[in-house]
Design an enzyme around this catalytic site. Structure first.
Site, PDB file in Angstrom:
ATOM      1  N   CYS A 163      14.761 -12.552  31.241  1.00  0.00           N
ATOM      2  CA  CYS A 163      13.615 -12.745  32.127  1.00  0.00           C
ATOM      3  C   CYS A 163      13.052 -14.137  31.894  1.00  0.00           C
ATOM      4  CB  CYS A 163      12.560 -11.669  31.908  1.00  0.00           C
ATOM      5  SG  CYS A 163      11.253 -12.107  30.777  1.00  0.00           S
ATOM      6  N   GLU A 164      12.753 -14.815  32.993  1.00  0.00           N
ATOM      7  CA  GLU A 164      12.323 -16.205  32.860  1.00  0.00           C
ATOM      8  C   GLU A 164      10.877 -16.330  32.406  1.00  0.00           C
ATOM      9  OE1 GLU A 164      13.255 -17.697  36.726  1.00  0.00           O
ATOM     10  OE2 GLU A 164      11.269 -17.280  37.537  1.00  0.00           O
ATOM     11  N   HIS A 165      10.152 -15.219  32.372  1.00  0.00           N
ATOM     12  CA  HIS A 165       8.764 -15.293  31.930  1.00  0.00           C
ATOM     13  C   HIS A 165       8.631 -15.246  30.414  1.00  0.00           C
ATOM     14  CE1 HIS A 165       8.403 -13.279  36.040  1.00  0.00           C
ATOM     15  NE2 HIS A 165       8.105 -14.545  36.187  1.00  0.00           N
ATOM     16  N   HIS A 166       9.538 -14.542  29.758  1.00  0.00           N
ATOM     17  CA  HIS A 166       9.444 -14.393  28.300  1.00  0.00           C
ATOM     18  C   HIS A 166      10.723 -14.779  27.553  1.00  0.00           C
ATOM     19  CE1 HIS A 166       6.612 -11.486  30.153  1.00  0.00           C
ATOM     20  NE2 HIS A 166       5.801 -11.935  29.219  1.00  0.00           N
ATOM     21  N   GLN A 190      14.578 -10.161  38.152  1.00  0.00           N
ATOM     22  CA  GLN A 190      15.527  -9.168  38.669  1.00  0.00           C
ATOM     23  C   GLN A 190      15.657  -9.231  40.196  1.00  0.00           C
ATOM     24  OE1 GLN A 190      15.068  -5.184  37.100  1.00  0.00           O
ATOM     25  NE2 GLN A 190      16.216  -4.298  38.810  1.00  0.00           N
ATOM     26  N   HIS A 205      13.682  -3.875  31.024  1.00  0.00           N
ATOM     27  CA  HIS A 205      13.215  -5.213  30.649  1.00  0.00           C
ATOM     28  C   HIS A 205      12.597  -5.149  29.258  1.00  0.00           C
ATOM     29  CE1 HIS A 205      13.281  -7.213  34.745  1.00  0.00           C
ATOM     30  NE2 HIS A 205      13.663  -5.981  34.973  1.00  0.00           N
ATOM     31  N   CYS A 216      10.858  -7.250  27.838  1.00  0.00           N
ATOM     32  CA  CYS A 216       9.477  -7.764  27.803  1.00  0.00           C
ATOM     33  C   CYS A 216       8.472  -6.684  28.180  1.00  0.00           C
ATOM     34  CB  CYS A 216       9.321  -9.004  28.688  1.00  0.00           C
ATOM     35  SG  CYS A 216       9.555  -8.715  30.432  1.00  0.00           S
TER      36      CYS A 216
HETATM   37 ZN    ZN Z   1       9.373 -10.872  31.119  1.00  0.00          ZN
END
Ligand code: ZN
Length: 181
Positions: free
Chosen positions: A73-76, A114, A142, A144
């Site tokens: 995931c590109e956020h975490h 995703q 996920h 995260c």
């Molecule tokens: Zn994430």
């Protein structure tokens, strides 16, 4: 392009940032390992989508179920992973089934969300094979959401992308959804 030196520097800084000693034994080679890992990911992004033409009049659905995938995931930058189901209805051209697996891997091994991963797989197959339609469904956990935040291990997020007859024709869509259950 992968810049291994930049990765190594930043991983070293990151380790310092979280209060670790980057020179202790277990971490000393970590920047190098992470850089090599991303080099490997990048090498899997390019492949030759070999197509087969003139395979007769096969106009039924081609479906590959349960392709396991791993992405980040590109956020975490934590993994999300699960299964992909891909179906298409050929229009005179098919591809080797392993190419569908490679397609998934090529788009998964980078910072992702995703929803976009699902769309990118569908659009790529639509572009390469020009089929009558494509259906892609992803079901993923996920990390995260499992190991931080709401801490909900075992949850499954489902996304889909439908193109062509999979969008327009209810029967085709229903057949696809039934087959992947
Ligand atoms: Zn994430």
């Amino acid at each position: 392009m992968i810049d291994k030196e930049k990765i190594k520097e930043s991983i070293r800084l990151f380790l310092e940032g979280i209060g670790e000693d980057p020179d202790r034994e277990g971490l000393r080679e970590t920047p190098e390992r992470v850089a090599k890992m991303w080099e490997e990911f990048e090498s899997l992004r390019n492949f030759n989508m070999k197509l087969f033409e003139e395979f007769g009049e096969y106009n039924e659905m081609v479906l590959v179920k349960d392709i396991t995938f791993y992405s980040l995931c590109e956020h975490h930058l934590l993994p999300f992973f699960g299964k992909v189901h891909i179906a298409y209805i050929p229009n005179g051209v098919i591809c080797g089934l392993s190419k569908l697996v490679r397609t998934v891997r090529a788009f998964a091994l980078r910072p992702q969300v995703q929803e976009r991963l699902t769309e990118e797989i569908a659009d790529f197959i639509q572009k390469e094979l020009n089929p009558k339609g494509v259906g892609v469904v992803l079901a993923a956990e996920h990390l995260c959401m499992s190991m931080r935040g709401v801490m909900s291990p075992g949850h499954i997020t489902v996304t889909s992308a439908l193109r062509g007859v999979f969008m327009k024709d209810i029967k085709t869509r229903e057949e696809f959804l039934k087959l992947i259950q």
